[in-house]
Motif scaffolding. Sequence first.
Motif, mmCIF file in Angstrom:
data_model
loop_
_atom_site.group_PDB
_atom_site.id
_atom_site.type_symbol
_atom_site.label_atom_id
_atom_site.label_comp_id
_atom_site.label_asym_id
_atom_site.label_seq_id
_atom_site.Cartn_x
_atom_site.Cartn_y
_atom_site.Cartn_z
ATOM 1 N N TRP A 33 28.112 42.689 46.333
ATOM 2 C CA TRP A 33 29.027 42.370 45.838
ATOM 3 C C TRP A 33 30.401 43.837 45.138
ATOM 4 C CZ3 TRP A 33 24.311 40.552 45.146
ATOM 5 C CH2 TRP A 33 24.218 39.390 44.232
ATOM 6 N N VAL A 34 31.447 42.664 44.633
ATOM 7 C CA VAL A 34 32.586 43.533 44.669
ATOM 8 C C VAL A 34 33.419 43.821 43.676
ATOM 9 C CG1 VAL A 34 34.748 43.917 45.545
ATOM 10 C CG2 VAL A 34 32.865 43.512 47.516
ATOM 11 N N ARG A 35 32.858 44.877 43.287
ATOM 12 C CA ARG A 35 34.150 44.459 41.953
ATOM 13 C C ARG A 35 35.496 44.792 41.775
ATOM 14 N NH1 ARG A 35 35.731 48.469 37.170
ATOM 15 N NH2 ARG A 35 33.927 47.864 35.341
ATOM 16 N N HIS A 36 35.803 43.616 41.018
ATOM 17 C CA HIS A 36 37.412 42.898 41.312
ATOM 18 C C HIS A 36 37.624 42.568 39.138
ATOM 19 C CE1 HIS A 36 40.954 41.978 42.928
ATOM 20 N NE2 HIS A 36 41.727 40.870 42.519
ATOM 21 N N GLY A 37 39.274 43.380 39.074
ATOM 22 C CA GLY A 37 38.609 43.257 37.848
ATOM 23 C C GLY A 37 38.351 43.231 36.906
ATOM 24 N N GLY A 38 37.439 44.514 37.373
ATOM 25 C CA GLY A 38 36.111 44.675 36.045
ATOM 26 C C GLY A 38 35.223 43.050 36.739
ATOM 27 N N ARG A 39 35.192 42.333 37.171
ATOM 28 C CA ARG A 39 34.152 41.615 37.034
ATOM 29 C C ARG A 39 33.435 41.749 38.734
ATOM 30 N NH1 ARG A 39 34.664 35.989 37.129
ATOM 31 N NH2 ARG A 39 36.843 36.682 38.670
ATOM 32 N N TRP A 40 31.596 41.350 38.880
ATOM 33 C CA TRP A 40 31.396 41.319 39.930
ATOM 34 C C TRP A 40 31.528 40.621 41.200
ATOM 35 C CZ3 TRP A 40 30.562 45.974 42.853
ATOM 36 C CH2 TRP A 40 30.127 47.559 41.457
ATOM 37 N N LEU A 41 32.417 41.090 41.522
ATOM 38 C CA LEU A 41 32.399 39.077 42.714
ATOM 39 C C LEU A 41 31.782 38.813 43.718
ATOM 40 C CD1 LEU A 41 35.941 39.029 43.064
ATOM 41 C CD2 LEU A 41 34.679 38.100 41.332
ATOM 42 N N GLU A 42 30.177 38.284 43.675
ATOM 43 C CA GLU A 42 29.291 38.411 45.134
ATOM 44 C C GLU A 42 30.231 37.596 46.226
ATOM 45 O OE1 GLU A 42 26.055 35.885 44.982
ATOM 46 O OE2 GLU A 42 26.009 35.921 47.293
ATOM 47 N N VAL A 43 30.345 38.580 47.791
ATOM 48 C CA VAL A 43 30.977 38.356 48.687
ATOM 49 C C VAL A 43 30.240 36.909 50.024
ATOM 50 C CG1 VAL A 43 31.484 39.312 51.315
ATOM 51 C CG2 VAL A 43 31.428 40.686 49.342
ATOM 52 N N GLU A 44 31.502 36.290 49.597
ATOM 53 C CA GLU A 44 30.987 34.911 51.052
ATOM 54 C C GLU A 44 30.681 35.271 51.993
ATOM 55 O OE1 GLU A 44 33.285 32.059 49.116
ATOM 56 O OE2 GLU A 44 33.892 32.600 47.072
ATOM 57 N N ASP A 64 41.906 34.782 45.781
ATOM 58 C CA ASP A 64 42.084 33.827 45.411
ATOM 59 C C ASP A 64 41.341 34.349 44.028
ATOM 60 O OD1 ASP A 64 44.305 32.268 46.062
ATOM 61 O OD2 ASP A 64 42.690 30.940 47.464
ATOM 62 N N GLY A 65 41.282 34.931 43.599
ATOM 63 C CA GLY A 65 39.249 35.817 42.623
ATOM 64 C C GLY A 65 38.331 35.362 43.310
ATOM 65 N N ARG A 66 38.088 35.347 44.799
ATOM 66 C CA ARG A 66 37.021 35.568 45.271
ATOM 67 C C ARG A 66 37.091 36.521 46.826
ATOM 68 N NH1 ARG A 66 37.520 29.639 47.442
ATOM 69 N NH2 ARG A 66 35.907 29.749 48.430
ATOM 70 N N ALA A 67 35.642 36.812 46.872
ATOM 71 C CA ALA A 67 35.641 37.571 47.940
ATOM 72 C C ALA A 67 34.952 37.506 48.747
ATOM 73 C CB ALA A 67 34.903 39.155 47.175
ATOM 74 N N MET A 68 35.718 36.975 49.827
ATOM 75 C CA MET A 68 34.917 37.106 50.926
ATOM 76 C C MET A 68 35.084 37.954 52.592
ATOM 77 S SD MET A 68 37.300 33.692 51.741
ATOM 78 C CE MET A 68 37.638 34.054 50.078
ATOM 79 N N CYS A 69 33.716 37.676 54.186
ATOM 80 C CA CYS A 69 33.859 38.916 54.720
ATOM 81 C C CYS A 69 34.973 37.640 56.080
ATOM 82 C CB CYS A 69 32.207 37.829 55.126
ATOM 83 S SG CYS A 69 30.999 39.686 55.068
ATOM 84 N N ARG A 70 35.735 38.692 56.904
ATOM 85 C CA ARG A 70 36.885 38.395 57.416
ATOM 86 C C ARG A 70 36.655 38.686 58.713
ATOM 87 N NH1 ARG A 70 42.146 35.898 55.272
ATOM 88 N NH2 ARG A 70 40.488 34.726 54.532
#
Lengths: 403, 403, 403, 403
Positions: B105-116, B128-134
Amino acid sequence: MVEEIVETEGHLIDSRLMTEIFDAVVKHGASFEVMQFAIGRTNNDYSRLQMRVTAPETGIMQDLLEELVAFGCRTAGELDAALQPAPIDGCAPDDFYSTSNHRTWVRHGGRWLEVERQRMDAAIVIEDGRAMCRKLRDLRKGDRVVCFLDGIRVVPEFRERDRHGFAFMTGGISSERHVETSVERIAEMIREVKGSGGRVAFVVGPVVVHTGAASYFCDLIRRGFVDVLLAGNALAVHDIEGALYGTSLGVSLKTGVPVEGGHRHHMRAINAIRRAGGIQPAVASGLLTSGVMYECVKKSVPYVLAGSIRDDGPLPDTIMDLVEAQDRYAEALTDVKIAVVLSTMLHGIGVGNMLPSWVKVVCVDINPSVVTKLVDRGSAQTLGLVTDTGLFVHQLAQKLGGP
Amino acid sequence: MVEEIVETEGHLIDSRLMTEIFDAVVKHGASFEVMQFAIGRTNNDYSRLQMRVTAPETGIMQDLLEELVAFGCRTAGELDAALQPAPIDGCAPDDFYSTSNHRTWVRHGGRWLEVERQRMDAAIVIEDGRAMCRKLRDLRKGDRVVCFLDGIRVVPEFRERDRHGFAFMTGGISSERHVETSVERIAEMIREVKGSGGRVAFVVGPVVVHTGAASYFCDLIRRGFVDVLLAGNALAVHDIEGALYGTSLGVSLKTGVPVEGGHRHHMRAINAIRRAGGIQPAVASGLLTSGVMYECVKKSVPYVLAGSIRDDGPLPDTIMDLVEAQDRYAEALTDVKIAVVLSTMLHGIGVGNMLPSWVKVVCVDINPSVVTKLVDRGSAQTLGLVTDTGLFVHQLAQKLGGP
Amino acid sequence: MVEEIVETEGHLIDSRLMTEIFDAVVKHGASFEVMQFAIGRTNNDYSRLQMRVTAPETGIMQDLLEELVAFGCRTAGELDAALQPAPIDGCAPDDFYSTSNHRTWVRHGGRWLEVERQRMDAAIVIEDGRAMCRKLRDLRKGDRVVCFLDGIRVVPEFRERDRHGFAFMTGGISSERHVETSVERIAEMIREVKGSGGRVAFVVGPVVVHTGAASYFCDLIRRGFVDVLLAGNALAVHDIEGALYGTSLGVSLKTGVPVEGGHRHHMRAINAIRRAGGIQPAVASGLLTSGVMYECVKKSVPYVLAGSIRDDGPLPDTIMDLVEAQDRYAEALTDVKIAVVLSTMLHGIGVGNMLPSWVKVVCVDINPSVVTKLVDRGSAQTLGLVTDTGLFVHQLAQKLGGP
Amino acid sequence: MVEEIVETEGHLIDSRLMTEIFDAVVKHGASFEVMQFAIGRTNNDYSRLQMRVTAPETGIMQDLLEELVAFGCRTAGELDAALQPAPIDGCAPDDFYSTSNHRTWVRHGGRWLEVERQRMDAAIVIEDGRAMCRKLRDLRKGDRVVCFLDGIRVVPEFRERDRHGFAFMTGGISSERHVETSVERIAEMIREVKGSGGRVAFVVGPVVVHTGAASYFCDLIRRGFVDVLLAGNALAVHDIEGALYGTSLGVSLKTGVPVEGGHRHHMRAINAIRRAGGIQPAVASGLLTSGVMYECVKKSVPYVLAGSIRDDGPLPDTIMDLVEAQDRYAEALTDVKIAVVLSTMLHGIGVGNMLPSWVKVVCVDINPSVVTKLVDRGSAQTLGLVTDTGLFVHQLAQKLGGP
């Protein structure tokens, strides 16, 4: 420069003997001139070779001739074998002829005697007009021992010209083979041996128990495919551990989880059998009611358990005196026509040392180094199969018919 | 001296994470003091750990924290992840966070996003407010890449506390195991995956053909157990060679004799498929009527053949551009819940690199080094089995039901 | 029944060709009658064989002749080779002759042309009065391709009669050999190649870095013993990782502890080189200042890095298009007289496929299966050594002289 | 449901004991509740654990406790160990406690006695107020044997928290390690043992001779690094064969060509030593003047040669009665602080069985299966190194100083 005329005949080319012979000459720094060479014109004919070998000095010629004799060559001219008395018990004369495992004849009193009890690394003794192999330690002072190379004829096992029908697995060790076909052919070989009244020996490591193949091996015993079982202490210990502690092994069989602390179980198994006085009393008293050793007792299959330095216990049945163990192994192998070695380099090599080259050996192991090592010791007679031993035993039991 | 408070929770003890954490600290020459430790009182509870870590200098602390993050630790205090733009196409900022294959998970804008699209050895991009592996090579200049360690939470796959029911084969690689039990459990796992609508990938080396197991594998395809086939050129070539030159292979299957000169056959097989325009046209035209590739086409099982430096031909279907091949592999692995790797270290490692840690990998090879190597890359997720691959496939087809 | 007269000459016996020839006949269910056989009388003479082969039907005879041609036989009677046009781009006629890696001549216009660019698994094209190998994929529609077997002569590399002086390591793969003697002989072979102006290729796996042997290999480069380096992405990545993260690798070298979390380092190494634009720019800019790749750049040793499905990154220098990678490998191997393969089955087989049989290949690996696999592909030309690759490189650097 | 309070202390986490303990509970289908857990706050502190274990029935609890005791646990409450008399010679009572190789204390008469002659798979006998390990076969009727689990405390060797400084090779068997660093550390360990007056045992297979490393090993003997040599018949036979047939082995050393027909040489070597009456008489008479066995005699290094089923001869020095051989091995290992096992699984396991867990064992073999097998038997004490044994001995001799 010394010179010698050397002759031989047989399937010289397709058995690769001719290559080996020429190699040996060149390797020793000697040279050869072919005097006569009659090649077999068809698949069924023998080839005949006569050549003049020239070596720089006598010692080298002697070394070379020793090697050539092993390939079936003989020096021209017919002499009796030279005999010398064993100087003390357990010792041969310095120049004794050390045997290979190939069929050998010795000329004595103008007649060619076939050597009995053929095996490798023995001396040949002439006694009562017979020639026989005798281990160094079994020689007695005064035994008449064959020395040097005169009057000796070795007949290397020819790989038959149609060996592609037979030796389907020769040509290198590999795990990338069609295993099921190989199992089928081994099953056929076993059936043929049984059909012709021959005996089948199994030389078995504890992996057969560890991999869960013991039940299939028990099938083979019950159906009469095992005429003799040669193994070590560990096979019997782990087999009996399974039989006595069925419940905990049952759990393990269900879950597949290695039972840690299993050392307690195997020590208790040993202790129980020691208290019973051995495997047979344990079967008789009803203590031992299943497993490989149980089936052997029930079916009266002779077994020999040879000790090793790493043994626990041992079981009362395990022979810790290895001179006796070797003798018992050798005796048990009498009339055996095929030996199947399952995952045991130690006992496999032991058995290999005792067998003449016309007894087939099948060696199965998942480790290619083990198979290579066993096959390298006698490539004409040993079929190596790199596969999972547990699955092999399962397949073999299926192909030989049964449950 | 620098200091940091580090926290984590989970099945810390039985998943061995706690040992790994303490090891990491000591290994880096740092020291720790446990501030709080609440152990899970029963099998089902989590443990919680808070400790003060002291390192001799900042660089070492940084290295250590990187390692601790991978074990699921985080520094106390909640900060957003730091983002930096990719400096050029195909490149990350110097301090980019390189992913593991564990859920992140990555914290961004105070929220924890699960990495896709979780996979190892990638960068994380926020878009776009999402976290993803690249992957590095897929980064474009200006992509916002997660750097340093703040705001990152990794959740290592816990080995469940009842893992003895599940991960029956962990605890070391050995060929001395009860293979049939293992096959049964793998069959169960595959059935479960299929039952829950998941997909099963097979990653297959040519040994499956060489050992004669192709027909059993064809069964698995026909019965729907293969959702995707990942392999190299050689698997397809040797499979097709068998299909097209059945007669000579028939001879070989009967006699078990390796067909020498087989290189001509495989080149002709390649040539024939090249002329047909590929495997699917060859099936359509009636040229190819059996074998693994034929069954895949008939059953519409997607396959991806990745090229390698040792390939002959190649077949038109083989993807020689490895950037494309890796992308096609990764795409084909979407929604796969279990990958079975049969005797191919090359493609097995390739697949292992692409999968998140919650996809199970079963690795079967007769060579323990190969199994060890694959299992070492992700011990929590990979089950290794040292056995004969051909016999394994046969057994698996039996246990999964069928002929 | 069909009949054919077949002839050949050479060191038929000690190169084992005669055995192979007779084997091939019997294996195909055909039979032979030797019409003439003149054996070389001494070590230096050729043998000559003429035999009548009888096969049950034409198809079998054709298969058999294909195999016999590979062993250097030809049918009596001199005909030009049959030529057929390639039907489409990238495809040979159905009956194209697929090459071995042995020296080959083709009869065209009554003259025997030596085939250029000899390699295995290619077609032969006649163009401008020259014959040359061409891979299937490089054929263009209308190319005149040699078909069937007429007018083709293959000269298998004879294992010289004094091969005991030369091929000291033949006769089976084993780890129980006198390794230091073997290293000495390999050093001699390399010195001889260099002395005669030949080129030496090294094909290197990442184990050379993992085992700490990179510094010894750097010595070999600096002293001019490496004319071309063929490898994969991983060798370069791990070498550069060592060079860039010297401190942490320094720790590891001191303690011998495997650095966990090393995946971060290797990804950063890749990222750094990607940012620099490649290995050579990284050397030019002073970023990369040591290691195998650095030494290659400094010494202008050409290197080719071929991609694989398991690659991370990759480095900008790694060629991910394998058609191009194979071509670049093949080009780099021009005039190479000896190729030393260090712990890489993948690239070792790739290189083996490209080399004619008169280029020696030395294959070193700690895994006997790898060595066996490489040696099996060309036993006359490949010397296999089962040993620790790291210690081998150290020894080789010592024996070749230096620090 | 049965319940038990279990306690332990030590480096529970970083020695992985806590994981093992919880695993054991779950594996047996029992459950636990942690009552107290005090974690060591820093690297140097012990942790303490008290937990309530609940099992479904008494038998399971018993099995579980057996395993927990081996991990250093004890049931709360202090009882003397239960003693029962051995029922007959060579047999323990059914419920005897079977030892591990860890340091063990037994409570007797209210006092804790440290068990003497600690080794695995033995019974514990109380005699004259002392506790000592005794093998089953050495028990005599009436011996007072420790039974059940009360009053037994085991102290598993803790892997020290700074084990990264020490146990540099733990963490998996691999051939991809920095071998030279490992050799350096092993050299250090040997020097430390010697420096503190400890003894060093070498357990040596014939590969040391086959690989040409015997001369380096002779250096080690001459310089006093070998305090006892444990081996089999084959090591001595091949060593002596080399010494006696130097010329032909000289040829082989020069050319590296395996000497075929070598079986004659080894049999003559055996015969010569048998005639001399053994190795020491052969040295005394001037027959044997070089090699490993010669150096042992000259330097008065005790050696024990244990027989095996595959032995030829044997030499008069080889002990074919394995009960005696095991006793002699065990006696020779007294006060040994480190045992170096070179390429012999058989004798390596034998030695491993005899040593308490605080004696370090270094196991070197080119075959990872052998190393894995030896290390699996006692991972806390055994360091495994997969490398070329010949080159290892050379390196070790260099690192320990000398020619």
